[in-house]
Design a protein around this motif. Structure first.
Motif, mmCIF file in Angstrom:
data_model
loop_
_atom_site.group_PDB
_atom_site.id
_atom_site.type_symbol
_atom_site.label_atom_id
_atom_site.label_comp_id
_atom_site.label_asym_id
_atom_site.label_seq_id
_atom_site.Cartn_x
_atom_site.Cartn_y
_atom_site.Cartn_z
ATOM 1 N N VAL A 278 140.830 93.618 -20.250
ATOM 2 C CA VAL A 278 139.629 93.589 -21.353
ATOM 3 C C VAL A 278 138.819 92.836 -21.337
ATOM 4 O O VAL A 278 139.220 91.753 -21.291
ATOM 5 C CB VAL A 278 140.739 93.763 -22.658
ATOM 6 C CG1 VAL A 278 140.010 93.812 -23.799
ATOM 7 C CG2 VAL A 278 141.778 94.802 -22.495
ATOM 8 N N ARG A 279 137.630 93.198 -21.422
ATOM 9 C CA ARG A 279 136.552 92.234 -21.487
ATOM 10 C C ARG A 279 135.559 92.512 -22.518
ATOM 11 O O ARG A 279 135.449 93.657 -22.685
ATOM 12 C CB ARG A 279 135.729 92.171 -19.977
ATOM 13 C CG ARG A 279 136.635 91.596 -18.738
ATOM 14 C CD ARG A 279 135.447 91.412 -17.737
ATOM 15 N NE ARG A 279 136.298 90.700 -16.571
ATOM 16 C CZ ARG A 279 135.691 90.572 -15.586
ATOM 17 N NH1 ARG A 279 134.203 91.106 -15.244
ATOM 18 N NH2 ARG A 279 136.263 89.959 -14.496
ATOM 19 N N VAL A 280 134.977 91.700 -23.024
ATOM 20 C CA VAL A 280 134.037 92.034 -24.126
ATOM 21 C C VAL A 280 132.752 91.121 -23.942
ATOM 22 O O VAL A 280 132.980 90.207 -23.250
ATOM 23 C CB VAL A 280 134.769 91.665 -25.446
ATOM 24 C CG1 VAL A 280 136.037 92.564 -25.786
ATOM 25 C CG2 VAL A 280 134.855 90.131 -25.560
ATOM 26 N N GLU A 281 131.737 91.521 -24.894
ATOM 27 C CA GLU A 281 130.309 90.763 -24.817
ATOM 28 C C GLU A 281 130.733 89.183 -25.366
ATOM 29 O O GLU A 281 131.809 89.192 -26.012
ATOM 30 C CB GLU A 281 129.402 91.527 -25.766
ATOM 31 C CG GLU A 281 129.122 92.783 -25.138
ATOM 32 C CD GLU A 281 128.451 93.145 -23.837
ATOM 33 O OE1 GLU A 281 127.527 92.064 -23.632
ATOM 34 O OE2 GLU A 281 128.910 93.692 -22.999
ATOM 35 N N ASP A 282 129.621 88.334 -24.924
ATOM 36 C CA ASP A 282 129.797 87.057 -25.393
ATOM 37 C C ASP A 282 130.064 86.862 -26.876
ATOM 38 O O ASP A 282 130.624 86.007 -27.387
ATOM 39 C CB ASP A 282 129.032 86.185 -24.900
ATOM 40 C CG ASP A 282 129.218 85.868 -23.276
ATOM 41 O OD1 ASP A 282 130.400 86.186 -22.847
ATOM 42 O OD2 ASP A 282 128.181 85.531 -22.644
ATOM 43 N N SER A 283 129.378 87.842 -27.377
ATOM 44 C CA SER A 283 128.971 87.870 -29.051
ATOM 45 C C SER A 283 130.349 88.363 -29.788
ATOM 46 O O SER A 283 130.511 88.259 -31.064
ATOM 47 C CB SER A 283 127.673 88.566 -29.439
ATOM 48 O OG SER A 283 127.986 90.164 -29.005
ATOM 49 N N ASP B 183 136.707 86.588 -31.835
ATOM 50 C CA ASP B 183 138.362 86.749 -31.385
ATOM 51 C C ASP B 183 139.122 87.822 -32.019
ATOM 52 O O ASP B 183 139.958 88.562 -31.361
ATOM 53 C CB ASP B 183 139.014 85.353 -31.868
ATOM 54 C CG ASP B 183 138.530 84.243 -30.866
ATOM 55 O OD1 ASP B 183 137.913 84.283 -29.926
ATOM 56 O OD2 ASP B 183 138.757 83.043 -31.328
ATOM 57 N N ARG B 184 138.580 87.915 -33.216
ATOM 58 C CA ARG B 184 139.556 89.155 -33.958
ATOM 59 C C ARG B 184 139.062 90.629 -33.039
ATOM 60 O O ARG B 184 139.887 91.552 -33.010
ATOM 61 C CB ARG B 184 139.128 89.289 -35.353
ATOM 62 C CG ARG B 184 139.617 90.592 -36.297
ATOM 63 C CD ARG B 184 140.984 90.908 -35.903
ATOM 64 N NE ARG B 184 141.884 89.987 -36.812
ATOM 65 C CZ ARG B 184 143.154 90.266 -36.927
ATOM 66 N NH1 ARG B 184 143.756 91.079 -35.950
ATOM 67 N NH2 ARG B 184 144.042 89.382 -37.353
ATOM 68 N N GLU B 185 137.825 90.895 -32.928
ATOM 69 C CA GLU B 185 137.349 91.975 -32.414
ATOM 70 C C GLU B 185 138.016 92.220 -31.050
ATOM 71 O O GLU B 185 138.426 93.247 -30.405
ATOM 72 C CB GLU B 185 135.520 92.159 -32.199
ATOM 73 C CG GLU B 185 135.116 92.182 -33.484
ATOM 74 C CD GLU B 185 133.446 91.895 -33.323
ATOM 75 O OE1 GLU B 185 132.841 92.498 -34.158
ATOM 76 O OE2 GLU B 185 133.155 91.136 -32.468
ATOM 77 N N THR B 186 138.079 90.974 -29.979
ATOM 78 C CA THR B 186 138.592 91.078 -28.987
ATOM 79 C C THR B 186 140.071 91.466 -28.980
ATOM 80 O O THR B 186 140.539 92.284 -28.389
ATOM 81 C CB THR B 186 138.509 89.609 -27.976
ATOM 82 O OG1 THR B 186 137.164 89.472 -27.984
ATOM 83 C CG2 THR B 186 139.042 89.782 -26.883
ATOM 84 N N TYR B 187 140.870 90.997 -30.019
ATOM 85 C CA TYR B 187 142.202 91.223 -30.254
ATOM 86 C C TYR B 187 142.433 92.506 -30.669
ATOM 87 O O TYR B 187 143.330 93.205 -30.061
ATOM 88 C CB TYR B 187 142.827 90.300 -31.220
ATOM 89 C CG TYR B 187 144.228 90.380 -31.562
ATOM 90 C CD1 TYR B 187 145.337 89.795 -30.798
ATOM 91 C CD2 TYR B 187 144.597 91.376 -32.866
ATOM 92 C CE1 TYR B 187 146.493 90.259 -31.185
ATOM 93 C CE2 TYR B 187 145.655 91.385 -33.261
ATOM 94 C CZ TYR B 187 146.890 91.124 -32.342
ATOM 95 O OH TYR B 187 147.994 91.478 -32.891
#
Length: 56
Positions: free
Chosen positions: A38-43, A46-50
């Motif tokens: 799982v990779r996300v944009e730098d912006s 933490d909650r969105e990533t989780y």
């Protein structure tokens, strides 16, 4: 040394992309051999990533 699996999928969260659709499609092919990174944009927060990681 543990195997990484046969299919190593990296999520793509750029605008217009739905990583869950891609993961579901990969599961139909790979079954238990699927590894998802799982990779996300730098912006992303933490909650969105989780939340994304839990859905994946």
């Amino acid at each position: 040394m543990p195997s990484l699996g046969r299919l190593h999928l990296i999520t793509d969260t750029r605008p217009g992309r739905d990583p869950l659709t891609v993961v579901r499609a990969a599961l139909t092919v790979a079954r238990a051999d699927l590894v998802v990174q799982v990779r996300v944009e730098d912006s992303a927060t933490d909650r969105e990533t989780y939340d994304l990681a839990r859905r994946v």
